[in-house]
Scaffold this motif. Structure first.
Motif, short mmCIF file in Angstrom:
data_model
loop_
_atom_site.label_atom_id
_atom_site.label_comp_id
_atom_site.label_asym_id
_atom_site.label_seq_id
_atom_site.Cartn_x
_atom_site.Cartn_y
_atom_site.Cartn_z
N ALA A 104 38.68 68.48 18.96
CA ALA A 104 38.01 67.17 18.89
C ALA A 104 37.61 66.85 17.46
O ALA A 104 37.60 65.68 17.06
N LEU A 105 37.29 67.88 16.69
CA LEU A 105 36.93 67.69 15.28
C LEU A 105 38.15 67.74 14.37
O LEU A 105 38.01 67.60 13.15
N SER A 106 39.31 67.95 14.95
CA SER A 106 40.57 68.08 14.21
C SER A 106 40.49 69.15 13.13
O SER A 106 41.12 69.05 12.07
N VAL A 107 39.71 70.18 13.38
CA VAL A 107 39.63 71.30 12.44
C VAL A 107 40.65 72.37 12.80
O VAL A 107 40.92 73.27 12.01
N HIS A 108 41.22 72.25 14.01
CA HIS A 108 42.26 73.16 14.45
C HIS A 108 43.29 72.39 15.27
O HIS A 108 42.99 71.38 15.90
N TRP A 109 44.51 72.92 15.26
CA TRP A 109 45.54 72.44 16.17
C TRP A 109 45.30 73.08 17.54
O TRP A 109 44.65 74.12 17.65
N GLY A 143 50.74 65.66 18.91
CA GLY A 143 50.40 64.79 20.04
C GLY A 143 48.98 65.01 20.53
O GLY A 143 48.25 64.05 20.81
N TRP A 144 48.55 66.28 20.62
CA TRP A 144 47.18 66.57 21.06
C TRP A 144 46.16 66.09 20.04
O TRP A 144 45.12 65.53 20.41
N ASN A 145 46.46 66.28 18.77
CA ASN A 145 45.54 65.83 17.73
C ASN A 145 45.39 64.31 17.77
O ASN A 145 44.28 63.78 17.61
N ASP A 146 46.49 63.60 17.97
CA ASP A 146 46.42 62.14 18.08
C ASP A 146 45.59 61.72 19.28
O ASP A 146 44.82 60.75 19.22
N LEU A 147 45.72 62.46 20.38
CA LEU A 147 44.92 62.16 21.58
C LEU A 147 43.44 62.35 21.30
O LEU A 147 42.60 61.52 21.69
N MET A 148 43.08 63.44 20.63
CA MET A 148 41.69 63.71 20.30
C MET A 148 41.11 62.60 19.42
O MET A 148 39.97 62.15 19.61
N ILE A 149 41.89 62.15 18.46
CA ILE A 149 41.43 61.07 17.58
C ILE A 149 41.19 59.79 18.38
O ILE A 149 40.22 59.06 18.16
N SER A 150 42.05 59.54 19.36
CA SER A 150 41.96 58.30 20.13
C SER A 150 40.75 58.28 21.08
O SER A 150 40.29 57.20 21.45
N ILE A 151 40.26 59.44 21.47
CA ILE A 151 39.15 59.46 22.44
C ILE A 151 37.82 59.81 21.78
O ILE A 151 36.81 59.94 22.46
N SER A 207 34.28 59.68 20.14
CA SER A 207 33.13 58.80 20.24
C SER A 207 32.00 59.47 19.49
O SER A 207 32.05 60.68 19.24
N PRO A 208 30.96 58.74 19.10
CA PRO A 208 29.83 59.37 18.42
C PRO A 208 29.23 60.52 19.22
O PRO A 208 28.88 61.56 18.66
N LEU A 209 29.14 60.37 20.55
CA LEU A 209 28.58 61.44 21.39
C LEU A 209 29.48 62.67 21.37
O LEU A 209 28.99 63.80 21.24
N LEU A 210 30.78 62.47 21.50
CA LEU A 210 31.71 63.59 21.49
C LEU A 210 31.66 64.33 20.17
O LEU A 210 31.65 65.58 20.14
N ILE A 211 31.61 63.59 19.08
CA ILE A 211 31.54 64.23 17.76
C ILE A 211 30.24 65.01 17.59
O ILE A 211 30.23 66.11 17.06
#
Length: 208
Positions: free
Chosen positions: A167-172, A38-46, A48-52
Motif C-alpha cells: 500500500a505504501l509502494s515500498v515493496h513489490w 499491476g498490483w502496485n498500480d492497484l494499490m495506488i488506485s485505492i 486513501s488518507p486512512l489507508l496510508i
C-alpha cells in the motif's frame, strides 16, 4: 509436527524464497514483473488518507528499533517472567536467524524498490524485511502456543503487514511473498533444531 517435518518445511520455504528471488532478478534487479506492476498500480488506485495512515502505523511497528529491539525484548522479558527461559532463548535465536537470512538475501539479489514509494527504506526490495519479521513472529507464536485463535491472529498480522508494504509502494507484491517464506522458514528451521528441547520441562513450573 515432527522435528524432521519442521526442518524440511523450513528449508523448503527458504529455498522457495531463493528461487523466487532468482527468477525475479534474472533479467535485472530493476525490472519488476507484470504481476508486481499491476498490483502496485492497484494499490495506488485505492489509496486513501486512512489507508496510508494505517499503513504508516504498520511501517513503524514492523521495522526500525520497535521491531528489531523493543518488541523482541518485550516478548523475551515476558517469557522470562513466566519462567519459560527455554522459550525465550528459542525466540531470540529465531529472530537473529531471520534477520540474518533477510539481510543475506537482500544483498544477494539487490532488487530495486518501486519508484513511487511513500516511505524511505534500506537497500534491497527482496525480500520484505517487515513482512519477514511479521511472519517470523507469527510462526513463533503458532509453534509456542498452538491454538486456533493464535494461528488466526498470526495469519492476519502477517497478511496485514504484507498489504501495508505494498500500500505504501515500498515493496513489490512478490517481495512480501518472499518475506513470508523467509520469515516462516527461519522459524521452522530453528524450531526443528530447538523446539524439542524447548518443550522438555525443566520442572513442574516450566511446561509448554
Amino acid at each position: 509436527m515432527t522435528r524432521r517435518a519442521l526442518l524440511w518445511w523450513g528449508i523448503g520455504a527458504i529455498l522457495a524464497a531463493m528461487a523466487l528471488g532468482a527468477s525475479l532478478t534474472a533479467a535485472g534487479p530493476d525490472l519488476p514483473s507484470a504481476l508486481d506492476v499491476g498490483w502496485n498500480d492497484l494499490m495506488i488506485s485505492i489509496r486513501s488518507p486512512l489507508l496510508i495512515d494505517l499503513a504508516d502505523v504498520m511501517n513503524h511497528l514492523g521495522g526500525g528499533w520497535v521491531a528489531t529491539l523493543l518488541i523482541p525484548l518485550v516478548i523475551i522479558a515476558a517469557l522470562l517472567i513466566a519462567r519459560r527461559w527455554k522459550a525465550a532463548v528459542f525466540v531470540a535465536v529465531t529472530l537473529l536467524a531471520s534477520v540474518a537470512a533477510i539481510q543475506l538475501l537482500k544483498q544477494l539479489y539487490g532488487r530495486a524498490r518501486p519508484e513511487d514509494m511513500l516511505v524511505t527504506s534500506d537497500f534491497g526490495s527482496f525480500p520484505s524485511g517487515h513482512t519477514a519479521n511479521a511472519a517470523t513472529l507469527a510462526m513463533l507464536a503458532a509453534l509456542l502456543f498452538p491454538r486456533l485463535w493464535v494461528v488466526l491472529i498470526a495469519i492476519f498480522w502477517t497478511l496485514a503487514m504484507a498489504f501495508s508494504r505494498t500500500a505504501l509502494s515500498v515493496h513489490w507484491l512478490t517481495d512480501t511473498i518472499g518475506g513470508m517464506l523467509v520469515g516462516a522458514g527461519a522459524a521452522l528451521v530453528v524450531g526443528g533444531l530447538m523446539l524439542e528441547w524447548v518443550r522438555q520441562p525443566r520442572n513442574r513450573q516450566e511446561s509448554l
